[in-house]
Design a protein around this motif. Structure first.
Motif, PDB file in Angstrom:
ATOM      1  N   ARG A 155       0.837  -1.298   0.071  1.00 38.54           N
ATOM      2  CA  ARG A 155      -0.040   0.007   0.173  1.00 38.54           C
ATOM      3  C   ARG A 155       0.823   1.268  -0.283  1.00 38.54           C
ATOM      4  O   ARG A 155       0.567   2.183  -0.617  1.00 38.54           O
ATOM      5  CB  ARG A 155      -0.937   0.138   1.120  1.00 38.54           C
ATOM      6  N   ALA A 156       1.979   1.433   0.727  1.00 40.34           N
ATOM      7  CA  ALA A 156       2.771   2.486   0.797  1.00 40.34           C
ATOM      8  C   ALA A 156       3.923   2.227  -0.216  1.00 40.34           C
ATOM      9  O   ALA A 156       4.661   3.378  -0.390  1.00 40.34           O
ATOM     10  CB  ALA A 156       3.449   2.698   2.092  1.00 40.34           C
ATOM     11  N   GLY A 157       4.291   1.191  -0.896  1.00 40.46           N
ATOM     12  CA  GLY A 157       5.218   1.262  -2.084  1.00 40.46           C
ATOM     13  C   GLY A 157       6.581   1.361  -1.504  1.00 40.46           C
ATOM     14  O   GLY A 157       7.584   1.593  -2.221  1.00 40.46           O
ATOM     15  N   VAL A 158       6.793   0.664  -0.235  1.00 39.61           N
ATOM     16  CA  VAL A 158       8.305   0.667   0.090  1.00 39.61           C
ATOM     17  C   VAL A 158       8.750  -0.743  -0.461  1.00 39.61           C
ATOM     18  O   VAL A 158       8.197  -1.890  -0.092  1.00 39.61           O
ATOM     19  CB  VAL A 158       8.216   0.446   1.736  1.00 39.61           C
ATOM     20  N   PRO A 159      10.006  -0.613  -0.757  1.00 41.15           N
ATOM     21  CA  PRO A 159      10.824  -1.771  -1.256  1.00 41.15           C
ATOM     22  C   PRO A 159      11.044  -2.716  -0.035  1.00 41.15           C
ATOM     23  O   PRO A 159      11.212  -2.463   0.992  1.00 41.15           O
ATOM     24  CB  PRO A 159      12.062  -1.278  -1.631  1.00 41.15           C
ATOM     25  N   LYS A 160      10.663  -4.148  -0.328  1.00 40.35           N
ATOM     26  CA  LYS A 160      10.896  -5.181   0.693  1.00 40.35           C
ATOM     27  C   LYS A 160      12.147  -5.066   1.419  1.00 40.35           C
ATOM     28  O   LYS A 160      12.141  -5.364   2.719  1.00 40.35           O
ATOM     29  CB  LYS A 160      10.817  -6.490  -0.044  1.00 40.35           C
ATOM     30  N   GLU A 161      13.410  -4.401   0.804  1.00 38.02           N
ATOM     31  CA  GLU A 161      14.685  -4.449   1.554  1.00 38.02           C
ATOM     32  C   GLU A 161      14.614  -3.521   2.822  1.00 38.02           C
ATOM     33  O   GLU A 161      15.582  -3.374   3.315  1.00 38.02           O
ATOM     34  CB  GLU A 161      15.542  -4.442   0.537  1.00 38.02           C
ATOM     35  N   ASN A 162      13.760  -2.542   2.471  1.00 35.81           N
ATOM     36  CA  ASN A 162      13.599  -1.288   3.237  1.00 35.81           C
ATOM     37  C   ASN A 162      12.596  -1.579   4.338  1.00 35.81           C
ATOM     38  O   ASN A 162      12.497  -0.427   5.284  1.00 35.81           O
ATOM     39  CB  ASN A 162      13.387   0.031   2.581  1.00 35.81           C
TER      40      ASN A 162
END
Length: 526
Positions: free
Chosen positions: A108-115
């Protein structure tokens, strides 16, 4: 008439007329007096009936203004229940977010998985920072507020805004704002809620109610993540927050329903006065049974209304000891939360669900918190605190032996997690009560006394700050010690810390002899 005596007819008639006139005048005079008396009594009766009708009308108007269910809504049991539900709501929504937070950040927030891990740490830090920042402000404003209910209502408005942002937010910035609002709401709840319990129960009987508040926290911690995960898997993101808004709705109704006892006394005192026909000479402190209640030893005046300053509070050794105890509980819990999952995953090859289940064992300790609070009411916090610090120190030493992947070590760490929850309860609950007892003790020591309600919120805001600082220090301390010195030294450091606290509690915590006058034996529900 005798012989030789002459009869004068006219003279006899005149005598009879005089007698008749005299009798008639007497009768007229008597009748006029009776008429006057009757008129006087009739007028007096009309005046009395008029006053009675006016009093009846006034009583009827007061009865109409009297809130519905006043006795229940202002009772100690109901107010304690509402604060427990408010605590449940706060912890329920706090833990509700945790299982779905990674999905929310990624999808939903578009944060990359590594972050994702970095953003979770940021959100946790924002919550603690908001808690720490808002605490002194909340304490000051709550003490200035005429009621405790208003801050509780403002707090739940903040929590509703936070929940709406979590539900509909699609950027990291909105989620950070939501987390900050949630931290602010929790601060207001804990400060205003405990101040309300202290006002309602009195300093000497607040322990049991604060123990019940811990039960509300327990159910929130246990039910939040479990229901969140189940509902999310079955119905998705919005269904989780639908459940959250239902809980919020119930909480809002209950917070509106409470009537603080100092406000309810207005109707109660007027009702007792009208029922007994109070005059100016009637004692104002006469109780319902007709007996005169003891006059307070301190009658507030402008001269004795001076409350302790912030510096006076922070230099009181009993209060400092209570704050230290809350700080130590906080760093213990947050250090365990940051270290135990990773340590057990590495040592026992457990998955995240198995590691996380250990903390359910930690939460079960709150079932005895009401009893701990009751014992604190009668014995003071010193003995309970000493027992808690001593037991916690021994448990940390036992943790040092969990170093191998064996069934015995797995069972041992489960037992230690379960037991340390009880030992922390022996520390946290008595020292929450100690804050109220300390303010009450300062009131009795100051000539003329002061209004404790004007300083109670500030005192509890210091407790919230101490806990907030601990929640920031704990993860860093635990993580740094594990990486630098290893598991055993990490455990030994906490064992030493608790052993030193045993000595501090012995000298600085309040005991039965320092709690002032005889304790109030009034029951929880009245």
């Amino acid at each position: 008439m005798t012989r030789g005596t002459s009869f004068n007819f006219e003279e006899e008639v005149d005598n009879v007329d005089l007698k008749v006139i005299f009798v008639a005048g007497s009768i007229e005079n008597l009748l006029s007096k009776n008429t006057y008396r009757k008129e006087y009594h009739l007028n007096r009766e009309d005046d009395l009936n008029g006053n009675l009708n006016d009093n009846q009308n006034t009583d009827a108007e007061k009865e109409l203004r009297k809130p519905i269910g006043l006795a229940l809504r202002s009772s100690k049991g109901f107010i304690t229940f509402v604060v427990c539900v408010a605590t449940f709501t706060d912890t329920f929504l706090y833990s509700l977010i945790i299982p779905i937070l990674p999905d929310t950040l990624v999808n939903r927030a578009g944060v990359p998985k590594e972050n994702v891990q970095n953003w979770i740490s940021i959100l946790l830090g924002v919550y603690g920072a908001a808690n720490l920042t808002i605490s002194p402000i909340a304490g000051y404003l709550i003490d200035k507020s005429s009621t405790r209910r208003l801050p509780l209502l403002l707090g739940i408005c903040s929590l509703m805004g936070s929940t709406a942002m979590y539900c509909f937010g699609r950027t990291p910035a909105i989620l950070v704002t939501a987390r900050a609002l949630q931290g602010a709401s929790a601060t207001v709840l804990w400060v205003a809620g405990m101040a309300l319990l202290s006002d309602t129960m009195g300093a000497s009987t607040a322990g049991a109610s604060m123990g019940w508040q811990a039960v509300g926290r327990f159910f929130g911690v246990v039910l939040g993540p479990s229901l969140s995960g189940i509902v999310f898997e079955l119905s998705g993101h919005y269904a989780v927050f639908g459940m959250a808004f239902i809980v919020l709705g119930i909480d809002v109704v209950l917070r509106f329903a409470i009537i603080e006892r100092k406000i309810a006394e207005k109707w109660i005192v007027e009702g007792n006065a009208n029922s007994r026909g109070v005059s100016e000479d009637t004692p104002l402190l006469e109780n319902a049974s007709g007996n005169i209640s003891p006059q307070p030893s301190v009658i507030p005046t402008e001269n004795n209304a001076q409350v302790p300053s912030t510096l006076e509070l922070l230099t009181n050794t009993r209060l400092l000891m209570a704050l230290w105890a809350q700080f130590l509980c906080s760093i213990t819990l947050t250090a365990l939360e940051s270290v135990i999952p990773l340590y057990t995953m590495q040592l026992f090859s457990w998955n995240p669900a198995e590691s996380g289940s250990l903390f359910v064992l930690l939460a079960f300790s709150v079932v005895v918190d009401p009893y701990i609070g009751h014992v604190t009411d009668t014995q003071g916090p010193r003995r309970m605190s000493i027992a808690g610090f001593f037991t916690t120190s021994g448990i940390w030493l036992a943790f040092c032996t969990v170093t191998s992947d064996t069934l015995g070590d797995k069972i041992l760490i489960c037992i230690m997690i379960f037991t340390i929850g009880f030992s922390i309860g022996l520390i946290a609950t008595p020292n929450m009560v100690e804050i109220s007892l300390t303010v009450d003790h300062m009131n009795k020591q100051q000539p003329g006394g002061f209004d404790t309600a004007k300083v109670m919120g500030l005192a509890y805001s210091f407790m919230n700050m101490a806990y907030g600082i601990g929640s920031i220090v704990g993860p860093f301390w635990g993580g740094a010690l594990i990486q630098i010195s290893g598991w055993r030294r990490f455990c030994i450091s906490f064992a030493i810390l608790n052993a030193v606290s045993v000595c501090l509690a012995h000298f600085f915590s309040g005991g039965p002899t320092s709690m002032g006058e005889a304790l109030d034996t009034e029951t929880l529900i009245s």
